[in-house]
Design an enzyme around this catalytic site. Structure first.
Site, mmCIF file in Angstrom:
data_model
loop_
_atom_site.group_PDB
_atom_site.id
_atom_site.type_symbol
_atom_site.label_atom_id
_atom_site.label_comp_id
_atom_site.label_asym_id
_atom_site.label_seq_id
_atom_site.Cartn_x
_atom_site.Cartn_y
_atom_site.Cartn_z
ATOM 1 N N HIS A 194 -18.148 -0.171 -8.590
ATOM 2 C CA HIS A 194 -17.451 0.834 -7.784
ATOM 3 C C HIS A 194 -18.312 2.078 -7.596
ATOM 4 O O HIS A 194 -18.238 2.749 -6.566
ATOM 5 C CB HIS A 194 -16.102 1.188 -8.416
ATOM 6 C CG HIS A 194 -15.086 0.119 -8.197
ATOM 7 N ND1 HIS A 194 -14.690 -0.741 -9.178
ATOM 8 C CD2 HIS A 194 -14.432 -0.263 -7.073
ATOM 9 C CE1 HIS A 194 -13.817 -1.600 -8.678
ATOM 10 N NE2 HIS A 194 -13.643 -1.334 -7.409
ATOM 11 N N GLU A 437 -8.210 -11.428 -4.399
ATOM 12 C CA GLU A 437 -9.454 -11.131 -5.123
ATOM 13 C C GLU A 437 -9.482 -11.747 -6.511
ATOM 14 O O GLU A 437 -10.422 -11.547 -7.275
ATOM 15 C CB GLU A 437 -9.700 -9.617 -5.181
ATOM 16 C CG GLU A 437 -8.520 -8.801 -5.621
ATOM 17 C CD GLU A 437 -8.778 -7.295 -5.547
ATOM 18 O OE1 GLU A 437 -9.922 -6.874 -5.322
ATOM 19 O OE2 GLU A 437 -7.813 -6.529 -5.733
ATOM 20 N N ASP A 461 -14.376 -8.463 -6.162
ATOM 21 C CA ASP A 461 -13.714 -8.977 -7.359
ATOM 22 C C ASP A 461 -13.590 -10.497 -7.320
ATOM 23 O O ASP A 461 -13.680 -11.150 -8.356
ATOM 24 C CB ASP A 461 -12.329 -8.344 -7.508
ATOM 25 C CG ASP A 461 -12.447 -6.968 -8.132
ATOM 26 O OD1 ASP A 461 -13.182 -6.839 -9.129
ATOM 27 O OD2 ASP A 461 -11.837 -6.018 -7.615
ATOM 28 N N CYS A 508 -12.435 -7.329 3.065
ATOM 29 C CA CYS A 508 -12.789 -5.920 2.877
ATOM 30 C C CYS A 508 -13.775 -5.704 1.734
ATOM 31 O O CYS A 508 -14.071 -4.565 1.383
ATOM 32 C CB CYS A 508 -11.545 -5.066 2.684
ATOM 33 S SG CYS A 508 -10.604 -5.527 1.226
#
Ligand code: PEP
Ligand code: MG
Length: 582
Positions: A194, A437, A461, A508
């Site tokens: 992240h 995910e 993920d 995404c």
């Protein structure tokens, strides 16, 4: 000049001065120097010794007369040690003979001295090794600059500076950005963490997982960050700087050329419309959306509203933030509910307290929200209220069981009932979708699709959980493979499940913004891509150059290929036959 390699984040190219933040014990830089640099290095060492002595003398003069006598004695001992040949002369000989840098030469001899004291039986004399450590630390600070360990210890503005540190959390990255940091380098971390995603979105060039960063980079070194080539150049020479400035120019020209595509719809050459959406983290990301022609927001990571603060934002504060986004985006805004946990902690994850052993598999995202409705409900209320002003969708992260989804949907209904009862203005018809995910959700995507209005594949993920690779662990990062057949099969399966249920499927994760995969994903049936805004023009160009009828069969063949090299070759072939945009 020295070239170091890690994992580049994005394709930024920039220069700046290093600010080294040592989060753990300081690592002594250890490298060889050229014959021509020997005198300069000896000079650097002698200047450092002289500075320490001058500071100690200054200290001697400022000690009050009534101070305990040990205080003065202590300074005397340090001054004597500085004159000891082991500290003052032997390192000079090592610099000359072994062509070692000053810090490493000093450390080698200081270690010998410490070992000598260590062997002494008398405890008082043995404790003198602490004075050696203190004296050496003083000289090291002169050579390397003060030891800073936390971003909070830095001066307030960081313009033009490059942070070099062991690791950074997403919360710290945000705070460095707010203070104008130009770029950063970390010894740990992978390009899908992240922290890296955030750096990309905040346009902070970065190189992560550069293991030797702290060892070779000193405070104030001039650095070139070349993220596209995973490289950091330390102390570049003039030739190198000229080349980099030239590349910066070419890069800017390429970006300007792609910007011309912003008004064109993303339609393939055989007439298939593709939706291109943006991922955002902060309302400040909004101005960049229109300039690249994003049709809306495919992922709004709301957890960043909760970071770097003592209390979570109130319902009204969230309402204002969501309204700001909805008011400035003309298309759909997909608001993802809180995805806190794992590497995204509100305090940056550094607060003391119990740490979960395996946080990526712990109380994260929707699990955390269901466990703490006092955190979740105000967010849902804020979104439903804000949705009366624009085209909003709610997206639930990390769903893994139907039971969990049912609980979340029940909370959604409860929220609407409460808002209704209170007479609030809100939109009760906000479409609810889910992120796919977790492999369990991908395998059973058709079952989830029955209860949801849209799906979005979070490849960051999904790859982490499918291949059992911690996305923030640079040691296993080489195994992080979007082209793994299991990953491709899961992606294909989710797209098909969405098609059969008649609901849209977006992607995404970072894979959606990497032009290497665009044609493969088109061939596998993906029609909605959401990515960091600056990646959008490149992806659009790929779409404009493609014919889907040419891609479908070939793309599906990748699902049956287990061999990594053949797969890469197939993707290269897919990307080879581009058509000029009409
Ligand atoms: C993902 O997992 O692909 C995703 C988009 O979510 P995040 O990166 O925020 O976990
Ligand atoms: Mg995710």
């Amino acid at each position: 000049m020295l070239s170091l390699n890690g994992s580049g984040v994005g394709n930024g190219l920039t220069f700046g001065r290093a600010v080294v933040l040592e989060r753990w014990k300081r690592t002594t830089p250890d490298y060889s120097i050229s014959q021509e640099s020997v005198d300069t290095e000896i000079n650097r060492f002698r200047t450092a010794l002289a500075n320490v002595k001058a500071k100690l003398h200054e200290l001697q003069n400022t000690i009050p007369l009534d101070a305990p006598p040990e205080t003065l004695a202590f300074i005397e001992v340090h001054l004597l040690m500085l004159d000891d040949p082991v500290i003052s002369e032997q390192p000079v000989a090592s610099i000359r003979r072994d062509q070692k840098n000053a810090e490493s030469a000093l450390k080698t001899h200081a270690d010998t001295l410490v070992a000598f004291f260590d062997q002494i039986e008398d405890p008082y004399l043995r404790s003198k090794k602490n004075d050696v450590h203190q004296v050496v630390d003083r000289v090291m600070i002169e050579l390397l600059g003060p030891v800073l360990s936390e971003p909070t210890q830095l001066n307030s503005r960081l313009d033009d500076q490059i942070i070099v540190t062991n690791d950074l959390t997403p919360a710290e990255t945000v705070s460095l950005h707010q203070r104008g940091v130009r770029a950063f380098i970390t010894s740990l971390g992978g390009p899908i963490s992240h922290t890296a995603i955030l750096a990309r979105s905040l346009h902070i060039p970065a190189v992560v997982g550069l293991h030797s960063a702290i060892r070779y980079i000193r405070n104030d070194d001039l650095l070139v960050i070349d993220a596209a080539n995973d490289t950091v150049i330390v102390a570049p020479d003039e030739d190198m700087l000229v080349k980099f400035r030239q590349r910066q120019k070419v890069h800017a020209q390429h970006t300007a050329k792609l910007a011309l595509l912003s008004d064109r719809p993303a339609v393939t050459q055989d007439g298939i419309n593709v939706k291109l959406l943006a991922n955002i983290e902060f309302p400040e990301d909004l101005p960049g959306l229109a300039s690249v022609g994003a049709e809306g927001v495919g992922l709004y990571r709301t957890e960043f509203l909760f970071m770097n603060r003592a209390e979570p934002p109130t319902e009204d504060e969230q309402y204002k933030a969501y309204c700001q986004v909805l008011d400035s985006v003309s298309g759909t805004v997909t608001i993802r509910t809180l995805d806190l946990g794992a590497d995204k902690q509100v305090d940056g994850g550094r607060a003391d307290g119990e740490k979960t052993i395996n946080p990526a598999l712990g109380l994260r995202a929707i699990r955390l929200c269901l466990n703490e409705p006092t955190l979740f409900k105000p967010q849902l209320r804020a979104i439903f209220r804000a949705a009366s002003r624009g085209d909003a969708r709610i997206m639930i992260p990390m769903i893994s069981s139907l039971d969990e989804l049912d609980q979340a949907l029940e909370l959604v209904r409860e929220t609407c009932r409460e808002l209704e009862k209170e007479g609030k203005v809100f939109n009760p018809n906000v479409p609810i979708g889910g992120m796919i995910e977790v492999p369990a959700a991908a395998v059973a995507a058709d079952l989830f699709a029955r209860k949801l209005k849209f799906l979005s594949i979070g490849t960051n993920d999904l790859i982490q959980y499918t291949l059992a690779i911690d996305r923030i662990d640079d040691e296993v990062n080489y195994l992080y493979d979007p082209l793994h057949p299991s990953v491709l099969r899961l992606i294909h399966q989710v797209i098909e499940a969405g098609n059969r249920s008649g609901i849209p499927v977006a992607m995404c994760g970072e894979m959606a913004g990497d032009p290497v995969f665009t044609r493969l994903l088109l061939g596998l049936g993906l029609r909605e891509f959401s990515m960091e805004a600056s990646s959008l023009p490149d992806i659009k160009q790929r779409i404009l150059e493609s014919r889907i009828d040419e891609l479908e069969n070939f793309s599906r063949q990748t699902l049956d290929c287990l061999d990594k090299e053949s797969l890469r070759h197939m993707v290269e072939q897919l990307n080879h036959t581009l058509h000029k945009p009409v």
